[in-house]
Motif scaffolding. Sequence first.
Motif, short mmCIF file in Angstrom:
data_model
loop_
_atom_site.label_atom_id
_atom_site.label_comp_id
_atom_site.label_asym_id
_atom_site.label_seq_id
_atom_site.Cartn_x
_atom_site.Cartn_y
_atom_site.Cartn_z
N LYS A 13 58.81 -65.55 6.77
CA LYS A 13 58.89 -65.33 5.32
C LYS A 13 59.68 -64.06 5.00
O LYS A 13 60.50 -64.05 4.07
CB LYS A 13 57.47 -65.23 4.74
N GLY A 25 63.16 -64.06 3.04
CA GLY A 25 63.25 -63.29 1.81
C GLY A 25 64.34 -62.23 1.87
O GLY A 25 65.03 -61.96 0.88
N GLU A 80 67.50 -61.53 -0.56
CA GLU A 80 67.70 -60.23 -1.20
C GLU A 80 69.12 -59.72 -0.99
O GLU A 80 69.71 -59.09 -1.86
CB GLU A 80 66.70 -59.22 -0.65
N ARG A 92 61.29 -54.72 -3.97
CA ARG A 92 62.57 -55.39 -3.75
C ARG A 92 63.65 -54.35 -3.46
O ARG A 92 64.51 -54.54 -2.61
CB ARG A 92 62.95 -56.24 -4.96
#
Length: 534
Positions: free
Chosen positions: A428, A432, A436, A465
Amino acid sequence: MMSTSVSSWILSSARNSIVLQGKGRLYSRCIPNQNKIKWKLVFCRTRLFPTGSWSLDNTFPLRKAFRHTSTEEEQFSFQMSPSQINDVLRAGELSHKILDLGGKNTNSVLRFESNQLASNTPIEDRRSAATCLQTKGMMFGVFDGHAGSACAQAVSERLLHYIAVSLMSRQTLEEIELAVECMKPVLPILQWHKHPNDVEYREITSQYFENLRVYWQHLLDLDTEPGFSLEEAMICAFKRLDSDISLEVQAPQENELMRSIALQVAFSGATACVAHIDGVHLHVANAGDCRAVLGVHEEDGTWSTLPLTRDHNAFDESEIKRLKREHPKSEEKTLFVNDRLLGILMPSRAFGDVQLKWSKELQHSVLENSCDAEALNIYQYVPPNYHTPPYLTAEPEVTYHKLRGKDKFLVIASDGLWEMLSNEKVVKLVAGHLTELNVRKPQLAFEKPINLGYMHNLLLQRKNRGIGSLDQNTATHLIRHAIGNNEYGEVDQEKLAAMLTLPEDLARMYRDDITVTVVYFNSETIENYYKNNE
């Protein structure tokens, strides 16, 4: 200033500890005395070289400016700026992109990224990456050392050569042997992809080559064409190298340094996980508790996890059954004690560790006739219930997987990562991170009614983030989360700083050495293979 919650948690838990469940053969007992910490070593950690010779202390250490050296220091400071944190985390980064020749990249590997973070000083993990010039396949290895870095260092330098030689045709082996006999240059077997700080045993390289030559001479002596399958080649290479490590320490050596290195390699140990990728063919050989996991992007847009290895330890029923088959029924209750092999070693497969492979008589003979074993910190200890060695093997399990277009990446890592993050969490995070890096940071979207709690959560998401996007190297991104994640799965900067500045004599209580390699696949090349072979 760091919050008192994280700092007090670390210091109080450290000072109240009774037993440090160390890795491999290292156990330490923490004894509070006059508000200071003293450590009693029950089993000694192995140093790599005797006093006066060069060492590996400069291999990815945590910089002294950021890290305390002892719990006996009067004051602790866990403060680190974001740039200092990044300096530490990125020190061992390695990235390599496969060249796109003439606009046609026919390699199924697009690129790979790797990194390491030390807990032990010096780090005991090693890694390798190379292109096999015989098969044109690429090989990636992660090696987790224990009781010192010597065995992991030797295996990281040598194992890929043994695999490559195992895959050679008789004609190629004959050509190489003829070149050596005629004292002509030998064509390189591997094209290495190394970090500038990766080190080698330069003093003993010639002996390693001679023993590799003995191996290919053995293959030439076979009555038939060697022609191993990849699975057979990997198994044979693992077993042969471990055998050579055992024989080298028993043979006379040219000088004391080479003798010392051979002793260190044999009496320390290392688990190993190696992947060979050639076109759509992926083979993974594993001995121990390193792990390889495939990230799969399903048609519905979700990500799934495909483990390609299993951990060889007391928590694996197959390993328990295997060892019980290999030893008398009277030893069933003593094979694993406190979830360790003979109460000593966590993994049940590893290179080196001759204390768990040799007879008592051979151990005593080699150590009595060696240089000063005490100066090398080789602890002469035979565990209880040591009756029918060997108890440990370096024979790997080999898994084959035919790559598909939806197979996007492979993660190989030492157990320092898997102790902190599950297989699913690692996949994951990599998935991710890919998103990004390719998508600009989104604007905050508000929903009505707006309250302070809702705003706080949005700001936390945006902050995290931003932190994640700092890392161009995915291996660094995984290490950052492994040691910095809080209970919500978010990177806590205060915890991250605390974990990076832990004193050397406490760091191992909270994290292990971590080595990660992430290999990205070229989906277009893989899909073209199926189109052209329908």
